[in-house]
Write an enzyme that holds these catalytic residues in place. Structure first.
Site, PDB file in Angstrom:
ATOM      1  N   LYS A  97     101.707  30.705 -13.510  1.00 35.30           N
ATOM      2  CA  LYS A  97     102.851  30.119 -12.688  1.00 35.30           C
ATOM      3  C   LYS A  97     103.856  31.371 -12.573  1.00 35.30           C
ATOM      4  O   LYS A  97     103.348  32.263 -12.173  1.00 35.30           O
ATOM      5  CB  LYS A  97     103.774  29.109 -14.013  1.00 35.30           C
ATOM      6  CG  LYS A  97     102.630  28.125 -14.289  1.00 35.30           C
ATOM      7  CD  LYS A  97     103.171  27.021 -14.929  1.00 35.30           C
ATOM      8  CE  LYS A  97     102.205  25.863 -15.303  1.00 35.30           C
ATOM      9  NZ  LYS A  97     102.748  24.630 -15.665  1.00 35.30           N
ATOM     10  N   HIS A 151      99.636  21.215  -7.092  1.00 35.69           N
ATOM     11  CA  HIS A 151     100.254  21.130  -8.239  1.00 35.69           C
ATOM     12  C   HIS A 151     101.484  20.149  -8.704  1.00 35.69           C
ATOM     13  O   HIS A 151     102.211  20.251  -7.745  1.00 35.69           O
ATOM     14  CB  HIS A 151     100.501  22.532  -8.979  1.00 35.69           C
ATOM     15  CG  HIS A 151     100.696  22.519 -10.549  1.00 35.69           C
ATOM     16  ND1 HIS A 151     101.895  22.325 -11.090  1.00 35.69           N
ATOM     17  CD2 HIS A 151      99.834  23.097 -11.339  1.00 35.69           C
ATOM     18  CE1 HIS A 151     101.739  22.519 -12.339  1.00 35.69           C
ATOM     19  NE2 HIS A 151     100.559  22.955 -12.599  1.00 35.69           N
ATOM     20  N   GLU A 169     104.217  20.642  -9.963  1.00 35.08           N
ATOM     21  CA  GLU A 169     105.523  21.360 -10.043  1.00 35.08           C
ATOM     22  C   GLU A 169     105.699  21.527  -8.527  1.00 35.08           C
ATOM     23  O   GLU A 169     106.963  21.749  -7.968  1.00 35.08           O
ATOM     24  CB  GLU A 169     105.174  22.662 -10.747  1.00 35.08           C
ATOM     25  CG  GLU A 169     105.487  22.284 -12.100  1.00 35.08           C
ATOM     26  CD  GLU A 169     104.821  23.519 -13.160  1.00 35.08           C
ATOM     27  OE1 GLU A 169     104.514  24.591 -12.519  1.00 35.08           O
ATOM     28  OE2 GLU A 169     104.722  23.091 -14.372  1.00 35.08           O
ATOM     29  N   GLY A 210     103.371  21.481 -19.983  1.00 34.10           N
ATOM     30  CA  GLY A 210     104.212  22.513 -20.878  1.00 34.10           C
ATOM     31  C   GLY A 210     105.067  21.681 -22.001  1.00 34.10           C
ATOM     32  O   GLY A 210     106.006  22.260 -22.352  1.00 34.10           O
ATOM     33  N   GLU A 238      95.890  16.563 -14.261  1.00 31.37           N
ATOM     34  CA  GLU A 238      96.942  17.044 -15.236  1.00 31.37           C
ATOM     35  C   GLU A 238      98.068  16.119 -15.352  1.00 31.37           C
ATOM     36  O   GLU A 238      98.818  15.893 -14.319  1.00 31.37           O
ATOM     37  CB  GLU A 238      97.632  18.413 -14.634  1.00 31.37           C
ATOM     38  CG  GLU A 238      96.588  19.439 -14.366  1.00 31.37           C
ATOM     39  CD  GLU A 238      97.292  20.771 -14.480  1.00 31.37           C
ATOM     40  OE1 GLU A 238      96.938  21.791 -15.092  1.00 31.37           O
ATOM     41  OE2 GLU A 238      98.054  21.030 -13.583  1.00 31.37           O
ATOM     42  N   SER A 285      99.081  21.020 -21.645  1.00 33.32           N
ATOM     43  CA  SER A 285      99.009  21.562 -23.066  1.00 33.32           C
ATOM     44  C   SER A 285      97.924  21.800 -23.828  1.00 33.32           C
ATOM     45  O   SER A 285      97.624  21.427 -24.865  1.00 33.32           O
ATOM     46  CB  SER A 285      99.884  20.587 -23.793  1.00 33.32           C
ATOM     47  OG  SER A 285     101.252  20.558 -23.288  1.00 33.32           O
ATOM     48  N   ASN A 292      96.640  29.579 -14.954  1.00 38.43           N
ATOM     49  CA  ASN A 292      97.846  29.076 -14.170  1.00 38.43           C
ATOM     50  C   ASN A 292      99.040  29.890 -14.417  1.00 38.43           C
ATOM     51  O   ASN A 292      99.460  29.347 -15.759  1.00 38.43           O
ATOM     52  CB  ASN A 292      97.909  27.770 -13.862  1.00 38.43           C
ATOM     53  CG  ASN A 292      99.275  27.616 -12.879  1.00 38.43           C
ATOM     54  OD1 ASN A 292      99.715  28.429 -12.320  1.00 38.43           O
ATOM     55  ND2 ASN A 292      99.508  26.240 -12.775  1.00 38.43           N
TER      56      ASN A 292
HETATM   57  P1  PGA Z   1     100.226  23.962 -19.505  1.00 37.26           P
HETATM   58  O1  PGA Z   1     100.253  23.696 -18.021  1.00 37.26           O
HETATM   59  O2  PGA Z   1      98.935  24.332 -20.005  1.00 37.26           O
HETATM   60  O3  PGA Z   1     101.350  25.048 -19.997  1.00 37.26           O
HETATM   61  O4  PGA Z   1     100.563  22.564 -19.928  1.00 37.26           O
HETATM   62  C1  PGA Z   1      98.937  23.624 -17.233  1.00 37.26           C
HETATM   63  C2  PGA Z   1      99.310  23.496 -15.653  1.00 37.26           C
HETATM   64  O5  PGA Z   1     100.574  23.247 -15.350  1.00 37.26           O
HETATM   65  O6  PGA Z   1      98.308  23.825 -15.148  1.00 37.26           O
END
Ligand code: PGA
Length: 251
Positions: free
Chosen positions: A12, A97, A99, A173, A167, A213, A10
């Site tokens: 982003k 997601h 976010e 992140g 997640e 992460s 992803n």
């Molecule tokens: P990350 O993000 O690996 O940077 O923690 C995962 C995601 O949001 O899909």
């Protein structure tokens, strides 16, 4: 049907044209030179879908978007429909997601509508669920994930058109991760919820990815758990070496 491991990136809101195309080509080259027994997916931002699709031509790496609208077309300024994504060559769309749930106030009912529209246009979905730090502290992790799975997967979901991604919001992140036992417990609980709603066969065949992460140093720990069928990777998917090192730990 054995569940084939999925390694999904992803991206982003990252990468300009050159970075995105270079990254896609780099991943493609490394995948080609190695025999991985897994399904690869990259989900760049909309502006890169066309050029990444071209960069991936002739490879088995699938293309996905990071969101899609619940309608096929119309007066929705700034939105992108599943029909448009299918047209450009996407196979998947990520929905719900955290976010998007936070930044755009998306709820389970909306995610379910988006999923229906995606299926109707021949797209597969990766539907994301996960608890916040507060919900985890309050012991609500399993209840929240169960509610999100029940509410975000419409009745049309099945093991072919849908992948779930667990997640934990607080792990995205941040470099923080749950323990392997916590991850396995949540995944097993999610599979039970899927079994209750869609039947045991669907639950047994539906892939559940872990995200939050994931990096080369912890991938094996999570990806070797019985109910973890791959990873949805944010930060570490922006480096071809890291993305492939994660795949290498299991595939
Ligand atoms: P990350 O993000 O690996 O940077 O923690 C995962 C995601 O949001 O899909």
């Amino acid at each position: 049907m054995a569940r084939k491991t999925m390694i999904a990136g992803n991206w982003k809101m990252n990468c300009l044209q050159k970075d995105g195309v270079d990254l896609a080509k780099n991943i493609a080259l490394k995948v080609k030179n190695n025999k991985y027994n897994c399904e690869f997916l990259v989900c760049p931002p909309y502006t890169l879908l066309y050029s990444v699709k071209k960069a991936l031509r002739g490879t088995k790496i699938a293309l996905g978007a990071q969101d899609s609208h619940q309608s096929d077309k119309g007066a929705h300024t700034g939105d992108i429909s599943p029909q448009m994504l299918k047209d450009i060559g996407c196979e998947y769309t990520i929905l719900g997601h955290s976010e998007r749930r936070t930044d755009h106030h998306e709820n389970n009912a909306l995610v379910a509508k988006k999923a229906q529209a995606a299926y109707a246009n021949g797209l597969k979905t990766i539907i994301c669920v996960g608890e916040t730090a507060k919900q985890r502290e309050d012991g609500e992790t399993l209840a929240i994930c169960a509610k999100q799975v029940r509410g975000s997967l419409p009745k049309e979901s099945n093991a072919t058109n849908t992948v779930i991604a667990y997640e934990p919001v607080w792990a995205i992140g941040t470099g923080k991760t749950p323990t392997a036992k916590d991850v396995e417990d949540v995944h097993a609980a999610i599979r039970q919820v899927v079994a209750k709603k869609f039947g045991a066969k669907t639950a047994n065949n539906m892939r559940i990815l872990y995200g939050g992460s994931v990096k080369p140093s912890n991938a094996k720990e999570f990806l070797s758990l019985p109910d973890v069928d791959g990873a949805l990777i944010g930060g570490a998917s922006l480096k071809a070496d890291d993305f492939l090192a994660i795949a290498k730990s299991v595939c």
